[in-house]
Motif scaffolding. Structure first.
Motif, PDB file in Angstrom:
ATOM      1  N   UNK A 190      -5.899   0.864  -9.663  1.00 24.52           N
ATOM      2  CA  UNK A 190      -7.057   0.039  -9.130  1.00 24.52           C
ATOM      3  C   UNK A 190      -6.396  -1.278  -9.073  1.00 24.52           C
ATOM      4  N   UNK A 191      -5.820  -1.817  -9.961  1.00 25.10           N
ATOM      5  CA  UNK A 191      -5.435  -3.203  -9.808  1.00 25.10           C
ATOM      6  C   UNK A 191      -4.404  -3.522  -8.737  1.00 25.10           C
ATOM      7  N   UNK A 192      -3.668  -2.640  -8.107  1.00 23.42           N
ATOM      8  CA  UNK A 192      -2.880  -2.677  -6.797  1.00 23.42           C
ATOM      9  C   UNK A 192      -3.650  -2.799  -5.754  1.00 23.42           C
ATOM     10  N   UNK A 193      -4.999  -2.379  -5.797  1.00 19.25           N
ATOM     11  CA  UNK A 193      -5.872  -2.380  -4.618  1.00 19.25           C
ATOM     12  C   UNK A 193      -6.739  -3.852  -4.494  1.00 19.25           C
ATOM     13  N   UNK A 194      -6.611  -4.749  -5.729  1.00 13.24           N
ATOM     14  CA  UNK A 194      -7.237  -5.748  -5.676  1.00 13.24           C
ATOM     15  C   UNK A 194      -6.127  -6.952  -5.165  1.00 13.24           C
ATOM     16  N   UNK A 195      -6.757  -8.140  -4.569  1.00 13.95           N
ATOM     17  CA  UNK A 195      -5.972  -9.214  -4.125  1.00 13.95           C
ATOM     18  C   UNK A 195      -5.204  -9.843  -5.274  1.00 13.95           C
ATOM     19  N   UNK A 196      -5.477  -9.368  -6.551  1.00 12.68           N
ATOM     20  CA  UNK A 196      -4.467 -10.213  -7.667  1.00 12.68           C
ATOM     21  C   UNK A 196      -3.225  -9.560  -7.682  1.00 12.68           C
ATOM     22  N   UNK A 197      -2.775  -8.404  -6.937  1.00  7.07           N
ATOM     23  CA  UNK A 197      -1.696  -7.893  -7.023  1.00  7.07           C
ATOM     24  C   UNK A 197      -1.062  -8.054  -5.559  1.00  7.07           C
ATOM     25  N   UNK A 198       0.234  -8.830  -5.812  1.00  7.66           N
ATOM     26  CA  UNK A 198       1.141  -9.156  -4.978  1.00  7.66           C
ATOM     27  C   UNK A 198       2.366  -8.613  -4.665  1.00  7.66           C
ATOM     28  N   UNK A 199       2.737  -8.042  -3.482  1.00  8.41           N
ATOM     29  CA  UNK A 199       3.996  -7.275  -3.294  1.00  8.41           C
ATOM     30  C   UNK A 199       5.095  -8.177  -3.654  1.00  8.41           C
ATOM     31  N   UNK A 200       6.086  -7.821  -4.587  1.00  6.82           N
ATOM     32  CA  UNK A 200       7.032  -8.651  -5.100  1.00  6.82           C
ATOM     33  C   UNK A 200       8.303  -8.733  -4.067  1.00  6.82           C
TER      34      UNK A 200
END
Length: 214
Positions: A190-200
């Motif tokens: 779910x965290x990967x769906x949020x804006x907090x997760x940025x593609x490295x």
């Protein structure tokens, strides 16, 4: 995500279904000159053990006495089942939202963020409720142990009988901690769906990568 929510809902059902509706019987034998008498105290969810009296017969032919199992372990059992029921309802609602109204779920960052917070909260609740119910189940086993019941002062000629079957309740604790692992793992997806997760490794643009080659 739909597969994850489906798995969570199945294991959540297993957790509260193995606890709620349980009924068990412990056994005590009264050895008398005229034969053997069986005493079978019963108990079950929500494990308010004094709610079910049982009768002890005396060998001298007197009327006997009514007594009770000791201990009220309903708080931990009901809390565990409550977490399971609400977890299942949340999984069902989120699965319907994700499958049928995915555009609503993704149209803003609010949906995934709320989902992440609620899932993290349920992970914590599974930890607390499973630990509490594990301790409560240990106390239930001790309170219904025929060897302990046979030591009662009211039962001079008592001997322990068959132990109650606790396999279903043992499984409920296991399912509780499995749900903890599943819900905590789900937080990452779910965290990967949020804006907090940025593609490295974001794709290079014309401005960032320089002029294209010939």
């Amino acid at each position: 995500m739909d597969v994850i929510y489906t798995i969570n809902s199945v294991f959540t059902i297993f957790a509260f279904a193995t606890t709620g509706g349980y009924h068990g019987t412990t056994h005590i034998k009264v050895k008398c000159p005229d034969g053997e008498h069986n005493i079978e105290p019963t108990f079950g969810y929500p494990f308010r053990l004094p709610a079910n009296p049982y009768h002890i017969e005396y060998c001298n032919g007197s009327q006997g006495n009514n007594t009770f199992l000791q201990g009220d372990f309903s708080s931990s059992a009901e809390f565990f089942v409550c977490v399971g029921v609400f977890g299942f309802l949340y999984c069902t609602a989120t699965l319907i939202l994700y499958l049928g109204y995915q555009h609503v779920y993704r149209q803003s960052a609010r949906g995934p963020i709320v989902d992440l917070v609620v899932t993290a909260a349920f992970s914590f609740l599974w930890l607390v409720s499973s630990s509490a119910w594990g301790k409560g189940l240990t106390d239930v086993k001790w309170a219904t142990n025929p060897e302990e019941l046979a030591k009662m002062p009211l039962c001079d000629n008592c001997e322990p009988g068959e132990f109650p079957s606790m396999g279903r309740l043992n499984a409920s604790v296991i399912f509780g901690f499995l749900n903890l692992i599943l819900w905590a793992s789900n937080c990452w997806f779910i965290f990967k769906e949020t804006p907090f997760h940025k593609d490295p490794n974001p794709p290079a643009t014309m401005e960032e990568g320089g002029a294209p080659g010939p």
